[in-house]
Design a protein around this motif. Structure first.
Motif, PDB file in Angstrom:
ATOM      1  N   TYR A   1       0.836  -1.272   0.110  1.00 19.38           N
ATOM      2  CA  TYR A   1      -0.069  -0.047  -0.117  1.00 19.38           C
ATOM      3  C   TYR A   1       0.920   1.139  -0.088  1.00 19.38           C
TER       4      TYR A   1
ATOM      5  N   ASP B   1     -14.499  -4.973   0.227  1.00 17.35           N
ATOM      6  CA  ASP B   1     -13.171  -4.401   0.029  1.00 17.35           C
ATOM      7  C   ASP B   1     -12.732  -4.716  -1.249  1.00 17.35           C
TER       8      ASP B   1
ATOM      9  N   GLU C   1      -5.213  -7.309   0.586  1.00 15.29           N
ATOM     10  CA  GLU C   1      -4.584  -7.127   2.050  1.00 15.29           C
ATOM     11  C   GLU C   1      -3.110  -6.664   1.845  1.00 15.29           C
TER      12      GLU C   1
ATOM     13  N   ASP D   1       0.945  -6.489   2.523  1.00 19.67           N
ATOM     14  CA  ASP D   1       2.106  -7.190   3.183  1.00 19.67           C
ATOM     15  C   ASP D   1       3.055  -6.039   3.799  1.00 19.67           C
TER      16      ASP D   1
ATOM     17  N   ARG E   1      -1.392  -3.910  13.486  1.00 19.72           N
ATOM     18  CA  ARG E   1      -1.213  -5.423  13.022  1.00 19.72           C
ATOM     19  C   ARG E   1       0.267  -5.772  12.950  1.00 19.72           C
TER      20      ARG E   1
END
Length: 188
Positions: free
Chosen positions: A7, A75, A79, A81, A115
Motif C-alpha cells: 500500500y 473491500d 490485504e 504485506d 497489525r
C-alpha cells in the motif's frame, strides 16, 4: 515469486505529483501496488493536470482510494504485506503519532502499527515545520512503534539517510529520495 502487496499512501506534498516513479519501481521489485491518498492528495490527482488519476489507476490496476468505504461495500483492494507512506507531511505525521484516524490513509497507518505490518515513512516538509517540537516527538513515537522513518537532519532526523528538510518554498522535487524508501521495504 509470491505476489506481495504494497500500500503506497501519499499525502498532499509536492512529490505526490510524481507517484508513477515509486509505483513503477515497486512493481519492478515484485510488489503489487495499491495507491491510497489523503483527501487533499486525491484532489490534486483528480483536478490537477499533472495529477493523472486515470494513469495512476491504470498503472496499479486498482482503484485509487481516498475515503472510507461503507460497511456494506466490499473491500476492493487485496490485504497489504507492507505500507509505504511517501510523501508524509508533518500534519499527517503528527496525527498518525497521536492515533488519529480521521482519513482512510491515517486509519490504515494507525491500524498497520497494531497489525505489526512493516511500515516505511519518507517525509516531505520544510525545515521550519521540522523545527516544531511536535515533529521530533512524533518521529520518536513512530520509530518506537517500529515504523522506519527516513529522516536525515537535525530537525527530527538521526543524521542517517533519508529526507532532509529544505528551506520554505525552496524544495527540489527531483531530489526526493524515492529509492531510499523502496530500499527500506522488506525483502520477499
Amino acid at each position: 515469486m509470491t505476489s506481495r502487496t504494497l500500500y503506497l499512501i501519499a499525502c498532499a506534498a509536492p512529490p505526490a505529483r510524481r507517484l508513477t516513479i515509486p509505483i513503477r519501481a515497486a512493481q519492478r521489485a515484485g510488489w503489487e501496488v495499491c495507491l491510497l491518498l489523503t483527501p487533499d492528495a486525491y484532489r490534486w490527482a483528480a483536478e490537477d493536470a499533472e495529477g493523472n488519476l486515470a494513469e495512476l489507476q491504470a498503472l496499479t490496476g486498482h482503484p485509487v482510494r481516498h475515503s472510507y468505504k461503507l460497511p456494506s461495500e466490499p473491500d476492493l483492494l487485496p490485504e497489504p504485506d507492507a505500507l509505504l507512506v511517501a510523501p508524509l507531511t508533518s500534519n499527517s505525521l503528527n496525527k498518525w503519532a497521536s492515533g488519529i484516524s480521521d482519513t482512510l490513509a491515517l486509519g490504515l497507518l494507525t491500524e498497520g502499527i497494531g497489525r505489526g505490518l512493516p511500515i516505511v515513512a519518507l517525509p516531505h516538509w520544510n525545515n521550519a515545520q521540522g523545527r516544531h517540537p511536535a515533529v521530533r516527538r512524533s518521529v520518536a513515537e513512530l520509530r518506537a512503534a517500529g515504523v522506519t522513518v527516513l529522516l536525515a537532519d537535525e530537525h527530527g532526523g538521526d543524521g542517517g539517510d533519508g529526507f532532509a528538510p529544505h528551506e520554505p518554498r525552496r524544495g527540489n522535487l527531483d531530489a526526493y529520495p524515492w529509492e531510499l524508501a523502496l530500499a527500506a521495504l522488506p525483502d520477499a
